[in-house]
Structure formats: structure tokens, C-alpha cells
Design a protein around this motif. Structure first.
Motif, PDB file in Angstrom:
ATOM      1  N   GLY A 179      -7.116   6.752  -0.101  1.00  0.00           N
ATOM      2  CA  GLY A 179      -8.497   6.483  -0.519  1.00  0.00           C
ATOM      3  C   GLY A 179      -8.552   5.515  -1.704  1.00  0.00           C
ATOM      4  O   GLY A 179      -9.379   4.606  -1.752  1.00  0.00           O
ATOM      5  N   LYS A 180      -7.627   5.706  -2.637  1.00  0.00           N
ATOM      6  CA  LYS A 180      -7.573   4.817  -3.814  1.00  0.00           C
ATOM      7  C   LYS A 180      -7.204   3.401  -3.386  1.00  0.00           C
ATOM      8  O   LYS A 180      -7.734   2.420  -3.901  1.00  0.00           O
ATOM      9  CB  LYS A 180      -6.518   5.321  -4.809  1.00  0.00           C
ATOM     10  CG  LYS A 180      -6.984   6.497  -5.635  1.00  0.00           C
ATOM     11  CD  LYS A 180      -8.027   6.091  -6.657  1.00  0.00           C
ATOM     12  CE  LYS A 180      -8.757   7.331  -7.139  1.00  0.00           C
ATOM     13  NZ  LYS A 180     -10.202   7.223  -7.138  1.00  0.00           N
ATOM     14  N   VAL A 181      -6.256   3.309  -2.436  1.00  0.00           N
ATOM     15  CA  VAL A 181      -5.856   1.983  -1.939  1.00  0.00           C
ATOM     16  C   VAL A 181      -7.095   1.283  -1.370  1.00  0.00           C
ATOM     17  O   VAL A 181      -7.357   0.109  -1.680  1.00  0.00           O
ATOM     18  CB  VAL A 181      -4.754   2.103  -0.863  1.00  0.00           C
ATOM     19  CG1 VAL A 181      -4.463   0.725  -0.250  1.00  0.00           C
ATOM     20  CG2 VAL A 181      -3.483   2.696  -1.456  1.00  0.00           C
ATOM     21  N   ASN A 182      -7.865   2.022  -0.573  1.00  0.00           N
ATOM     22  CA  ASN A 182      -9.065   1.425   0.024  1.00  0.00           C
ATOM     23  C   ASN A 182     -10.056   0.984  -1.049  1.00  0.00           C
ATOM     24  O   ASN A 182     -10.645  -0.093  -0.970  1.00  0.00           O
ATOM     25  CB  ASN A 182      -9.731   2.424   0.975  1.00  0.00           C
ATOM     26  CG  ASN A 182      -8.813   2.747   2.158  1.00  0.00           C
ATOM     27  OD1 ASN A 182      -7.890   1.978   2.470  1.00  0.00           O
ATOM     28  ND2 ASN A 182      -9.025   3.892   2.780  1.00  0.00           N
ATOM     29  N   SER A 211       0.829  -1.211   0.000  1.00  0.00           N
ATOM     30  CA  SER A 211       0.000   0.000   0.000  1.00  0.00           C
ATOM     31  C   SER A 211       0.861   1.259   0.000  1.00  0.00           C
ATOM     32  O   SER A 211       0.611   2.194  -0.765  1.00  0.00           O
ATOM     33  CB  SER A 211      -0.953  -0.010   1.193  1.00  0.00           C
ATOM     34  OG  SER A 211      -0.224  -0.222   2.382  1.00  0.00           O
ATOM     35  N   SER A 212       1.911   1.289   0.828  1.00  0.00           N
ATOM     36  CA  SER A 212       2.730   2.506   0.858  1.00  0.00           C
ATOM     37  C   SER A 212       3.592   2.604  -0.407  1.00  0.00           C
ATOM     38  O   SER A 212       3.862   3.705  -0.899  1.00  0.00           O
ATOM     39  CB  SER A 212       3.591   2.549   2.119  1.00  0.00           C
ATOM     40  OG  SER A 212       4.371   1.371   2.212  1.00  0.00           O
ATOM     41  N   PHE A 213       3.983   1.451  -0.965  1.00  0.00           N
ATOM     42  CA  PHE A 213       4.685   1.462  -2.261  1.00  0.00           C
ATOM     43  C   PHE A 213       3.809   2.141  -3.315  1.00  0.00           C
ATOM     44  O   PHE A 213       4.269   2.998  -4.079  1.00  0.00           O
ATOM     45  CB  PHE A 213       5.036   0.032  -2.681  1.00  0.00           C
ATOM     46  CG  PHE A 213       5.229  -0.150  -4.157  1.00  0.00           C
ATOM     47  CD1 PHE A 213       6.326   0.410  -4.807  1.00  0.00           C
ATOM     48  CD2 PHE A 213       4.297  -0.864  -4.914  1.00  0.00           C
ATOM     49  CE1 PHE A 213       6.493   0.256  -6.176  1.00  0.00           C
ATOM     50  CE2 PHE A 213       4.462  -1.015  -6.276  1.00  0.00           C
ATOM     51  CZ  PHE A 213       5.556  -0.450  -6.914  1.00  0.00           C
ATOM     52  N   LEU A 214       2.536   1.790  -3.323  1.00  0.00           N
ATOM     53  CA  LEU A 214       1.630   2.357  -4.339  1.00  0.00           C
ATOM     54  C   LEU A 214       1.466   3.863  -4.163  1.00  0.00           C
ATOM     55  O   LEU A 214       1.596   4.622  -5.120  1.00  0.00           O
ATOM     56  CB  LEU A 214       0.265   1.662  -4.274  1.00  0.00           C
ATOM     57  CG  LEU A 214       0.239   0.181  -4.676  1.00  0.00           C
ATOM     58  CD1 LEU A 214      -1.133  -0.435  -4.392  1.00  0.00           C
ATOM     59  CD2 LEU A 214       0.587   0.016  -6.156  1.00  0.00           C
ATOM     60  N   THR A 215       1.206   4.299  -2.937  1.00  0.00           N
ATOM     61  CA  THR A 215       0.971   5.736  -2.729  1.00  0.00           C
ATOM     62  C   THR A 215       2.255   6.545  -2.914  1.00  0.00           C
ATOM     63  O   THR A 215       2.216   7.678  -3.376  1.00  0.00           O
ATOM     64  CB  THR A 215       0.369   6.017  -1.332  1.00  0.00           C
ATOM     65  OG1 THR A 215       1.212   5.420  -0.337  1.00  0.00           O
ATOM     66  CG2 THR A 215      -1.026   5.435  -1.208  1.00  0.00           C
ATOM     67  N   ASP A 216       3.407   5.938  -2.590  1.00  0.00           N
ATOM     68  CA  ASP A 216       4.675   6.666  -2.747  1.00  0.00           C
ATOM     69  C   ASP A 216       5.146   6.723  -4.196  1.00  0.00           C
ATOM     70  O   ASP A 216       5.809   7.665  -4.603  1.00  0.00           O
ATOM     71  CB  ASP A 216       5.790   5.988  -1.923  1.00  0.00           C
ATOM     72  CG  ASP A 216       5.645   6.253  -0.432  1.00  0.00           C
ATOM     73  OD1 ASP A 216       4.698   6.994  -0.069  1.00  0.00           O
ATOM     74  OD2 ASP A 216       6.455   5.724   0.348  1.00  0.00           O
TER      75      ASP A 216
END
Lengths: 552, 552
Positions: free
Chosen positions: A274-277, A261-266
Motif C-alpha cells: 500500500g505504501k509503495v502504491n 518495490s520488493s526491495f522496499l517492502t523487504d
């Protein structure tokens, strides 16, 4: 004929070898743009000037570039390019100028003119192959006191060879000078020559100053028309749309994050928690997993999931187009058209998540188009990240898009009118169709976007061209009718006994009132045309006394 | 906007990196031909089939090739190519299929279809990027009992990764089978599809048998029409003319000879001791020196000297063109033209001392050309070493040569006639303009040679087309006159009282005698035309009784 029917695979494979990329391009130098003599010379200038402009932009310097082409023999020239860029640290000069596939640009998502780490090394290779001479370089950085050296390539190993390294005294400013001797090249003043290349470069880069000395010693200055340095190119984050599974895996496996999740947002642009959720709801994978353990299947599910979610359009801050204002300035400078329409499209995404921006312009009249034996034909000016593309026209996506437009729908007859079409594509990654970077691969998404830009531009110019055609039509009618007013007024005068001059004046007023745009637009021309019409009529009637009267 | 005005060169160069050639092509796969979906699929087939044909030819085997394209998803396909070639020894399979710039072809002066050591590795790269799957290979050589394995590329290091190696039982014949899954591709039945590619391959290689299974399971067989294996390609020695100084130095420095003179006679073709003596007279260097010590200046003097001496034309034994007979067969098979003219030029030398042979053909009528809304337009079929080139038409030297011909001089209207032009270039080194090998760089010497071939071919067909035009003209006159014979004979009959039928027969005989070629050539058509003419006349005269009489 003797066949070795029992030749074994082992026999064949005993010839098996690996080759360096330098060896490959040494043998296939036409792939780098070193094909015809004229093109080869322009390619050298193009590679060095491109690098200079990139270096200046990255260092926030207003570029001052000197290009010199000296004739040394029949097909032998010395080409020198000096810039006021940041220079090259001593430890890097060999790799920067004499290692194929080495550089600062290839792996960064930054919009630059060069992108492959091939150009400058290709020039070194070309000098080496044709004259056996190394490239001479002089560099000043803001920490070095400056040095000069010769560089060449050990092609078998694709490694640089630096020799004659000399410390140089202090200089007035930082910068890099490169100079090399090349054979099998030719200086040419055509549309495919160095002068045209530099002129177009100056025009698509109004902040650049270029002084060019041609082989006759004649100096040409392309002065800067804008004192603003374009924004320093910033690294772009990838947009989730258009990303391939392979890209996702590569990025995940190279990631420093502990959780997916943090890989994606970073890593990606527009990727909020919100997109991850949202994605958690539709993609059945563990978002807390170590991204380094992402499998092809999981990555594939993710990438598919991206397509089922709404995203904000990609960031465009790191894409620097020429700008509508400057394209207009450019066109005015080059071809001073009667009318033009410039369109800058919104960013669009090309496969791999790279956004790009298309600028398109259509100009009519002035020196638009190209003159032919029988009139005019349309011409296309292609640019990629502000770099003029002069060769490989036939295989370029821009050419493809221009061909696909149904120009007649917009009242434009591209084969027979003085029309110029300009297209510039800006992106951190331009998918060139060849290593020589002279044509853009006709990828569907890009061709479609260029077509939309051209249609936009065409719609804006349609009214003008329609008006122009109407005016032509009106002007012809005006001239035809005007031609007979003299004869008619004479006949009416005979019939009615009224004064011929009065009748003539009245008739002319009538015609002029009926075609107000003809007078208004045609101006002096219309007057000349009146006289022409009169002359023609004189010939018809032989009445030269009247004609003189009319002219007063 | 924030500028880093004091950004140092060091800051920029801390981003400096070297990249592997695999990484480069992974990012720029469009340069290998992986651009549009249709082209990507054809490219995979093209690379594997090309390698199979080369391997069979080298091993003296009559090629039997099976190509299968299976649909796995929307844009996902499995592509398999099996051959009966010599196979690949186990130790080489990884390098052969999964190392960019490795192979048996790049460094040898042998005419082969592939030449770069990029194609098969490019396919592996493409599978890996789009589906994450390795390529599956099964190989039998005449010493191995056979094995199967999966291969992929470690792109960062450009090294092969071989996995799942399994020994296989004995097979009926040697051969290599490769199979991979690819996404972002599309099967298409157009002129740019796999079927067309294989058809043209079969036609330019009449000794090859290809069985193709399309995604619907439909099987197409292209049977061999010749049982002769083409000559095994032989390594060519370089011809002294056209050799660059750099080539000379590379060869001299790699030489095993002790003396320059023996190096020259051993290395180059047509280089006798007599030539050495001749050169000694005009080149002031020591011919007994160690060739490894040759300097650029000496090499330069030698190469200049070569140009002042007469040479026998280059050896052509190692160049294997299609052959005039087979080109004619090919054309007859593809388009069954009314008339054709095939020209095989003598060998010519291209820079670097590589001889090449151009074959050109022009066909008229039949299914020549391409049908358009308004009639016909000419079409061009391009081949290089018998490999059909389907893409990048616009940037190809063959297209360039075709454009430069003044076709009207030969009575050919290439834009509006059913004309097909075929060109095949054969050489140990084809200067492709791109890594994807779909276009030949428009080098002057090659374009000129193609033009000469086309002009030869055009001259041969000129008479026919002229005759054809004359025949058209005559036929029109014939029809026009014939149309009025009925009416005229009726009028004459009234005037003279002679029998109408007798007059009509006499008149028709007159016309037929006057236009003997119309009858002779038009055959059945002319009869139909007579009837058409008669029908038209019937409508004019309304005399249907007469018409029935005529038809009997």
C-alpha cells in the motif's frame, strides 16, 4: 633560520604513507579511553565485561561473570575476566581479540552493548604497548573441547598473532576467559573505579551475576535479582523516516531483489505494498527498476517522498530498554530515595532510521545527589544500552539535555538539592561521540528526546517536591509557634488564673490541628523537634522545672 | 519471547566480518566532528584550512587562503578552499583527499596542525554521504603544469577513486583548490561559526592572509600583520625521558644501526657517547648488540636506566609556539583588554618523549569574558598548534586545568569578572581526546603544565586586579565623600560665616589629595562620576544653581 623556499610538492609527498588502524590507535590510545591511569584500568574491565554480556545475551545464557584485578607492581596490574558465554571458535579467537574493526556487531542492526569491533582489540593493543605481553585466552564452545592461547596484534598490518595454542580438557560449561598484564594503570575505589562500574552494571542488568576480586583479594558479589534472560536481541529493519540518501543507495545496491518495490517492502519496516502504491503517486520514478541501478537522484526523490507519507511508528520489539520496573528497583538499590519518578518514552527515530528509546528517572532524597561542603548538589547517572558511562561527562548529550532543562520550573534546584537523574538510551546504534564510547554525541533529536523524558519525569516529581517544600515551610512555622506555647500559656495562666498545663495542652492541640501534615510526616522527627523547641525555649526562659514537666 | 538456548558460538561467529576504517567513520561520522549542522560546516573549513597552512609552512610559503561558503539549499552548501601552497603531485591527489589514515604527517615527529591523515578524507566521506558528490580538486605544483579532477572514496576498501582528470593550463602560482557540496550543514555567525573560526585562526597565525566570502557574498579579509614565515617545522628526535618500552622496541627494531650504542646516540636527542658510558655502568645489558634483537626485558631495563641518569632538557627548536609578542598582539586585536599577562613556559616532556610548550594568557577588561544577564563571566580560548578549538569544551584538558585553578587566591573571580583565558599548546604530538581533534585529552602531565602556566599568568595579573579592586573601593569612597562636600560646605559656611565656595573647594581638594589614584586612573570617567555625584546631590538638595556653578 633557513627556509627551503623552493621545496617541491614532490619533496613533501615522498614522505607520504598509509597507516593501519592499529597503528593509529596505538599512537592515539587516549581516544580508546586509555588516558588517565584510573580510566585505563576501568576501560579494560568495561570492554571485556561488555563483550561477555553481549555474548551471553546472544546465546540466551544467564551471565555469570568473574572479574579479577591483581596488583603486580606500582602501576602494573593483571586483569582477568571469565564468563559463561558461548565461547569463541578457535578460528576466530585472533580476529576477535586482536584485529581492530573486526567483529559480529558493526554491520548488524542489533542492539548490543559493543558495536564497533574495537574494544577487545584495544585491550590487546594496550597490554602490548605497556607490558609487551600478549593476552591469554581460554575458550570452551559447545562443539570445541576447549583450547587456550596467547594473542597479540601485528600493528603494522592490523593482523592477529596467535601463539602457544594448547588443547584443553572438557569443561563444565562454555565460556571465554581473558587475562592480560597492563602497565600505567591504577586501581581506585572512587566513583570512577572498577567497583562502581561493576555495581552500576549489575544494577542496570538485574539478570547478571558478577563476582569481583579486588587487588587485596577481597571478593564482592553482585547477585542476580532476576532469573529472566533479557530477550535475545533481534536484527532491526530500518524505518523509512530519517533514512539518508546514502543509506538508501548502499542498501539498494547491495540488495538481492530484482525490483525496487520488493526491495522496499523487504528491506524496511512498516513498508507495505500500500505504501509503495502511495509513493508511486508522488515520486516520479520507475518502481519496477533494478534496485542495483538506483541513482543518487532517484534515491534522493524516494527519501524525500518518504517524508510526505504517513508511517506507523517504528518497531520497538528489537529495542530492549532496562524497563520501568527494573529502573525503580535499581534506584531503590543504589540510593533508596524518598521519592522517585521513572519514565519510559515511546520509541523515537534518530537519523539513519534507527529507533531508540529513552528511559529517565529523577530521584529525590535518600542518598540522591552528591554531598558537598555546603549541602547537596544533583548527580547524573548515564547509561547507554545498560552500560554505565563514567567518563567524558562534559561532552555527553545526556549532560547537555540535563543542563537545558529549566529545573526551577519544576520546583527542582538541581544545584542545591539531593536529586539524582538517571538516563538510559537504548538503540541498535548509539552515536557515541568518541571511539572510547563514554559519551553520546549531542545530536539534536536525541537531546530533545532526553529533554522530553526528563520533563515528564520532573512533572511527576514536582508535586512531591512542592509538597516537600510546603511541609518544610509548615514545619518551620509549627516549630516557631510551638516554641512560644509554653511562655504564652504561663502568661495566660497569670492573666486568667486558669491552670497553665491545661492552657498549654489546649494551645499545643490547636497548633497540631492546624498543621496536621507536620505531625503525620515528620513522625519521630517532629517529636524530637518539639523537644528541641522546648530546649531552646528553656534556655530563653531559664525555666527548667517546667521543661521537665513538659517532657513527662 | 523465544530464546535460542542452544545457539552455538559458530552460529554467532558466522556473522563475523572485518571492516575498513572508511566504513567505520562513515557510520560514526560524529566522531570526526560531523555531528550538529553548524559544527559539520566548521569542521570542513577547519580540515581544509589546517591542511593548507601546514602545506604552506612546510614549503616556506606565506599563506594566502580563500574560503568561500555558498548556500545551495536549505541545509546544503558548497564549501571551497583555495591556497597558494605547493600543490599535490598528480599521483597523490586521490590518497591525499580520499584515503583515511594516509598522509605525510602521522609518522613524522614534526609539529604540524594536522597529524592523523584523517581530516581531508573525512570531508570527502562527508560530501559523499550527504550529497553523493565527489570533491573537486585543482592543483598546481612547481613541476606539473596543473590538473583538475574529482575524488571520492571506495569506502569498503578505503581506496580513492579519481575521475574526470583534466590537464590545466599554466597558473600564476602553485596551490591547491578543493571544493565540495555538503548537505545537513548550516552556516552560523555565532562564536561557533566559520567566521569566528577564521578570525581566531588569523589571530593565532599573524603571518596568514585569509579572504572569506560568506553565503551572502560578503567578503571579509583577515590581512597578515607579520611578513615573516614561521620556521619550517623540523623533525624532532625523541628525548629519552618519558619514552615507553614499546616505543624503544619499535625504534630499535626499525633501526639501520648495527650496534645498540650507535642506535641510541643516533636516534635520541641529548644522547652523547658519555651518556652511553654512564648507562653501561647501571644497566646490565650488552651495548654492542644488534638493536634489531633488543628484547622487551632489555628495552625495559634501558628505559628504567634512562630515569636514573641526568639529561639536558629536551630540544625545543622544533617546537614553534605563537610567541609571547604575537599572543599579546592577538589579545589586543581580539579583546583590547585593560590589562593582560602572557606567559610562555619552558618546554616540558609528555609521555613518549614528545616535548611540548604551553603558552597562557589572562586578560582583564576590554571585551574580555562574556556578557551575561547579570554581568560578566570568564571565557576560555583554546588553541593547539595555533588551531582554534571551538567544540568539545567540556572534555578538554585546557578546560580541566582552568577549572582546577583556585582563582580566588589570585583575586580573580572567574565566574563574575570580565576575564579571558587563552591557552595554546604546541607539540609535534598533541594527544587529542577524539578523532575530531577539538579537545586535548586531560593527561596529568599536560594539565599540570597548563596549570603552572595559568598560575604564572595569574600571579602577574593579580596585582593589577588587586589594584583594580582597591581602586574600585577608593572610587566608591571618593564618590561617597564627594557627594557630601557641597552640603557640608554649606553647613560649615552657616556655622563659621566663611564663604561656602571657598570651603567647598578646600574640601574637594582634601578629598582629591587623599585619593590620588582615583583621579589619576579614572581620568574622564572620574570627572563624569563627579558630575554624577553632583547630580545625585542636586536631587537631594534641590540646589541646581550650585550645580551649574560646579560644572563650569
Amino acid at each position: 633560520m633557513v627556509y627551503m623556499a623552493n621545496s617541491k610538492a614532490d619533496d613533501i609527498f615522498k614522505e607520504f604513507k598509509e597507516h593501519s588502524v592499529s597503528e593509529f590507535f596505538k599512537k592515539n590510545r587516549q581516544m580508546l579511553g586509555y588516558s588517565s591511569m584510573v580510566r585505563s584500568l576501568v576501560t579494560v574491565v568495561h570492554e571485556y565485561v561488555t563483550n561477555s554480556l553481549d555474548a551471553c545475551e546472544e546465546a540466551g545464557i544467564l551471565p555469570d561473570i568473574r572479574v579479577k584485578v591483581e596488583r603486580l607492581g606500582d602501576t602494573k596490574y593483571r586483569i582477568s575476566v571469565d564468563d559463561n558465554g558461548p565461547g569463541v571458535p578457535k578460528g576466530f579467537i585472533g580476529k576477535a581479540l586482536a584485529t581492530v574493526l573486526a567483529g559480529t556487531k558493526f554491520h548488524r542492526n542489533v542492539q548490543q552493548r559493543g558495536q564497533q569491533g574495537i574494544g577487545a582489540a584495544g585491550c590487546t593493543l594496550f597490554a602490548q604497548i605497556t607490558t609487551g605481553k600478549p593476552i591469554h585466552a581460554v575458550s570452551y564452545t559447545d562443539t570445541d573441547s576447549g583450547y587456550s592461547c596467547d594473542v597479540s596484534i601485528d600493528t603494522m598490518r592490523n593482523k592477529p598473532v596467535v601463539s602457544n595454542l594448547v588443547q584443553e580438557g572438557p569443561a563444565q560449561h562454555t565460556g571465554l576467559s581473558v587475562s592480560g598484564e597492563f602497565d600505567g594503570v591504577k586501581y581506585d575505589t572512587s566513583d570512577h573505579g572498577v567497583y562502581e562500574y561493576l555495581k552500576r552494571t549489575a544494577l542496570s542488568n538485574p539478570h547478571v551475576q558478577i563476582v569481583f576480586t579486588d587487588p587485596n583479594g577481597q571478593e564482592y558479589s553482585f547477585l542476580r535479582s532476576v532469573e529472566t534472560i533479557p530477550e535475545k536481541p533481534k536484527a532491526a529493519r530500518l524505518h523509512p523516516l530519517g533514512l539518508t540518501v546514502n543509506d538508501m543507495l548502499d542498501l539498494a545496491h547491495a540488495s538481492g531483489n530484482n525490483k525496487l518495490s520488493s526491495f522496499l517492502t523487504d528491506t524496511f519496516s512498516r513498508f507495505s505494498q500500500g505504501k509503495v502504491n502511495e509513493l508511486k503517486e508522488i515520486v516520479g520514478i520507475d518502481f519496477s527498476m533494478d534496485p542495483k541501478k538506483l541513482t543518487w537522484d532517484d534515491a534522493s526523490k524516494l527519501v524525500d517522498g518518504f517524508k510526505r507519507v504517513r508511517w506507523i511508528a517504528p518497531e520497538a520489539e528489537h529495542i530492549v530498554p532496562i524497563g520501568k520496573k527494573y529502573v525503580e528497583l535499581t534506584l531503590k538499590n543504589i540510593i533508596n530515595p524518598e521519592f522517585m519518578n521513572v519514565v519510559e518514552r515511546k520509541p523515537s527515530v534518530f537519523k539513519g532510521g534507527f529507533p531508540f528509546i529513552v528511559e529517565a528517572a529523577i530521584a529525590y532524597g535518600g542518598s540522591s545527589g552528591r554531598q558537598t561542603d555546603s549541602g547537596y548538589t544533583g548527580s547524573i547517572m548515564r547509561f547507554a544500552n545498560r552500560v554505565p558511562l563514567l567518563f567524558d561527562t562534559g561532552s555527553c548529550g545526556i549532560t547537555e539535555a540535563v543542563k537545558q532543562i529549566q529545573w526551577k520550573r519544576y520546583g527542582i534546584d538541581i544545584d542545591n538539592q539531593p536529586v539524582s537523574v538517571l538516563v538510559n538510551i537504548s538503540s541498535v546504534y548509539i552515536p557515541y561521540s568518541g571511539v572510547g564510547k563514554e559519551a553520546i554525541s549531542p545530536e539534536e533529536e536525541i537531546v530533545e528526546e532526553i529533554k522530553l523524558a526528563l520533563m515528564d519525569a520532573a512533572r511527576g516529581i514536582q508535586h512531591y517536591i512542592h509538597g516537600k517544600q510546603q511541609l518544610n515551610y509548615d514545619t518551620n512555622r509549627y516549630k516557631t509557634i510551638m516554641r512560644y506555647t509554653n511562655q504564652l500559656s504561663e502568661n495566660l495562666s497569670e492573666l486568667t488564673g486558669m491552670q497553665k498545663e491545661a492552657i498549654h495542652e489546649a494551645l499545643k492541640r490547636l497548633v497540631i490541628e492546624h498543621y496536621p501534615r507536620v505531625k503525620e510526616h515528620a513522625g519521630a522527627d517532629a517529636k524530637e523537634e518539639d523537644e528541641d523547641a522546648q530546649d531552646e525555649q528553656d534556655e530563653e526562659t531559664g525555666d527548667s522545672a517546667d521543661a521537665q514537666e513538659q517532657e513527662q
